[in-house]
Design a protein around this motif. Structure first.
Motif, PDB file in Angstrom:
ATOM      1  N   HIS A   1      10.598   0.984 -14.059  1.00 22.43           N
ATOM      2  CA  HIS A   1       9.317   1.099 -13.355  1.00 22.43           C
ATOM      3  C   HIS A   1       9.162  -0.045 -12.343  1.00 22.43           C
ATOM      4  CE1 HIS A   1       4.645   1.386 -13.857  1.00 22.43           C
ATOM      5  NE2 HIS A   1       5.030   1.464 -12.605  1.00 22.43           N
TER       6      HIS A   1
ATOM      7  N   ASP B   1       8.954   0.312  -8.315  1.00 18.11           N
ATOM      8  CA  ASP B   1       7.760  -0.162  -7.599  1.00 18.11           C
ATOM      9  C   ASP B   1       8.114  -1.232  -6.573  1.00 18.11           C
ATOM     10  OD1 ASP B   1       6.193   1.448  -9.120  1.00 18.11           O
ATOM     11  OD2 ASP B   1       4.936  -0.144  -9.964  1.00 18.11           O
TER      12      ASP B   1
ATOM     13  N   HIS C   1       0.725   5.752  -7.700  1.00 19.32           N
ATOM     14  CA  HIS C   1      -0.252   4.681  -7.435  1.00 19.32           C
ATOM     15  C   HIS C   1      -1.391   5.175  -6.548  1.00 19.32           C
ATOM     16  CE1 HIS C   1       3.321   1.908  -8.239  1.00 19.32           C
ATOM     17  NE2 HIS C   1       2.575   1.968  -9.310  1.00 19.32           N
TER      18      HIS C   1
ATOM     19  N   HIS D   1      -2.187  -2.235 -14.767  1.00 22.42           N
ATOM     20  CA  HIS D   1      -1.119  -1.985 -13.789  1.00 22.42           C
ATOM     21  C   HIS D   1      -1.668  -1.371 -12.502  1.00 22.42           C
ATOM     22  CE1 HIS D   1       2.814  -1.217 -12.143  1.00 22.42           C
ATOM     23  NE2 HIS D   1       2.483   0.043 -11.930  1.00 22.42           N
TER      24      HIS D   1
HETATM   25 ZN    ZN Z   1       3.787   1.330 -10.973  1.00 22.73          ZN
END
Ligand code: ZN
Ligand code: ZN
Length: 280
Positions: free
Chosen positions: A110, A114, A136, A228
């Protein structure tokens, strides 16, 4: 235009907005996506169903079907081997170890998705990076995805590992190897389940059983995961159950990893975009 650019932030009533990485890409994507679907979609949804290519969809479906075909014999034969060698007590360690490993590996993937690469990166860009980046902007789209579309990518990666484990079980009688195979097999299952737990964390309503699992922190808890999706968007990458997030945040694990990679000449997408805009 300014209203459209505002959408990714306004769409979420819960302070979910775009992370700094590849922000320009995300805003551009939002401008394209918004006119098609968000007007009639509730907050957090794009209104667009993402489709993978036919080849990718075939791989997702076939490996999702084959996963249990390899998983069940791996668990059965590794248990059997441990029982034969009177090492069955080791099996009790395998479940928590597998959950921690899955949390770590899922977090690492992840973070990488990202922080590095782009949606245009060959092979991984459309199949792996794009879903993470779009998540996101439209966090609740995941709630509308089918089971195969959320577990398929991980099944593609997990299947060769399960096949190798099965081969090793046939050629070796070693007890510790059987333990390692049991841990690895359970870890692949927890990794495959990670996006299901992630989906549950974004659902507006969940069953009593799911809420209990979340309360017990056996799976990702929604408020924990919310961190997050909140500025500075640089922590809580682990999304199986999030057990490792406090530790990894405390030791600055991902920032240190970025510093090491930067030393080796590998820049984050954000840093690379800044350099490119300075050059332009
Ligand atoms: Zn993320
Ligand atoms: Zn999420």
């Amino acid at each position: 235009m300014s209203a459209l650019l505002q959408d990714p932030i306004d769409l979420e009533n819960e302070r979910i907005s775009s992370p700094p990485q590849a922000k320009t890409d995300q805003l551009a994507a939002a401008v394209v996506l918004t006119p098609h679907g968000s007007a009639s979609s509730p907050p957090g949804y794009s209104g667009i169903a993402e489709h993978s290519t036919p080849a990718h969809a075939f791989l997702e479906h076939s490996t999702s079907i084959l996963f249990p075909v390899l998983f069940v014999p791996n668990v059965y034969f590794s248990f059997d081997r441990l029982s034969e060698l009177e090492l069955l007590w080791l099996a009790a360690l395998a479940i928590p170890l597998a959950l921690v490993l899955a949390d770590f590996i899922g977090g690492l993937v992840h973070w990488a998705a990202d922080t590095y690469f782009s949606e245009d990166t060959p092979v991984v860009g459309p199949a792996l990076i794009k879903p993470f980046r779009q998540h996101h902007i439209f966090p609740r789209d995941i709630c509308k995805h089918t089971l195969v579309s959320i577990v398929g990518n991980v099944c593609i990666l997990a299947l060769p590992i399960l096949a190798l484990c099965q081969y090793l079980l046939w050629v070796s009688q070693d007890g510790l190897l059987a333990f390692a195979i049991l841990c690895t097999t359970l870890m692949t299952a927890a990794t495959v389940a990670t996006n299901v737990f992630h989906k549950w964390a974004h659902q507006e309503e969940s069953s009593a059983g799911v809420r209990w699992l979340q309360r017990m922190r056996l799976v990702l808890e929604p408020r924990h995961h919310q961190v997050h999706h909140t500025e500075p968007f640089e922590m809580h990458y682990c999304i199986t159950n999030g057990w490792l997030n406090p530790l990894l945040n405390k030791i600055g694990f991902f920032r240190k990893l970025e510093a090491i990679l930067n030393f080796l000449g590998i820049e984050t997408t954000n840093a690379r975009n800044s350099c490119d805009s300075v050059r332009m």
